[in-house]
Design a protein around this motif. Structure first.
Motif, short mmCIF file in Angstrom:
data_model
loop_
_atom_site.label_atom_id
_atom_site.label_comp_id
_atom_site.label_asym_id
_atom_site.label_seq_id
_atom_site.Cartn_x
_atom_site.Cartn_y
_atom_site.Cartn_z
N ARG A 24 41.86 33.89 49.75
CA ARG A 24 41.38 33.26 48.50
C ARG A 24 39.86 33.04 48.58
O ARG A 24 39.13 33.30 47.61
CB ARG A 24 42.10 31.94 48.24
N GLU A 25 39.39 32.58 49.75
CA GLU A 25 37.95 32.35 49.92
C GLU A 25 37.17 33.66 49.77
O GLU A 25 36.10 33.68 49.15
CB GLU A 25 37.67 31.73 51.29
N ASN A 27 37.99 36.26 47.99
CA ASN A 27 37.96 36.62 46.56
C ASN A 27 37.01 35.73 45.77
O ASN A 27 36.37 36.18 44.83
CB ASN A 27 39.37 36.60 45.98
N LEU A 28 36.91 34.46 46.15
CA LEU A 28 35.96 33.57 45.50
C LEU A 28 34.52 33.98 45.82
O LEU A 28 33.63 33.88 44.98
CB LEU A 28 36.21 32.12 45.91
N LYS A 31 33.23 36.60 43.52
CA LYS A 31 32.80 36.07 42.22
C LYS A 31 31.46 35.34 42.32
O LYS A 31 30.70 35.31 41.36
CB LYS A 31 33.87 35.13 41.67
N ARG A 32 31.20 34.75 43.47
CA ARG A 32 29.98 33.97 43.68
C ARG A 32 28.75 34.85 43.83
O ARG A 32 27.65 34.49 43.40
CB ARG A 32 30.16 33.08 44.91
N THR A 55 34.31 41.83 48.06
CA THR A 55 32.94 41.92 47.55
C THR A 55 32.45 43.37 47.59
O THR A 55 31.85 43.85 46.63
CB THR A 55 31.99 41.02 48.38
#
Length: 107
Positions: A24-25, A27-28, A31-32, A55
């Protein structure tokens, strides 16, 4: 030049991968990172590659795998117990208190 250093997501050390939380991290992170990035470099360890994967896919890029980015297998000696320990298990104050830790010959 701007350099971003990113540590791997929550690790599954036993399988050299990521936990569900680590995925999950990762994938976040994808987005970041919404800026132009010219090059990606990655450790050969599975957990680092798994963190970079979403990424890299989003940017349509590949990472240069660099062995020197892998965690080193160094130890430090616990002054109280004399036992060898991994340095990343220590707080920064442990290293600041010992001048020898600033000299590579002592590692």
């Amino acid at each position: 030049m701007r350099i971003l250093i990113i540590r791997h997501g929550d690790p599954d050390y036993e399988h050299d991968s990521l936990t569900e939380k680590g995925l999950r991290e990762a994938n976040l992170l994808k987005k970041r990172l919404c800026e132009k990035i010219d090059a990606f470099y990655c450790s050969p360890l599975g957990r680092a590659r798994k963190t970079a994967e979403p990424t890299l896919k989003a940017f349509g890029k590949e990472a240069v795998i660099c062995d020197w980015l892998r965690e080193f297998d160094g130890y430090v000696q616990n002054p109280q117990t004399g036992e060898r320990e991994r340095p990343w298990d220590r707080y920064p104050s442990f290293f600041i208190g010992g001048a020898s830790y600033f000299e590579k010959a002592h590692w």
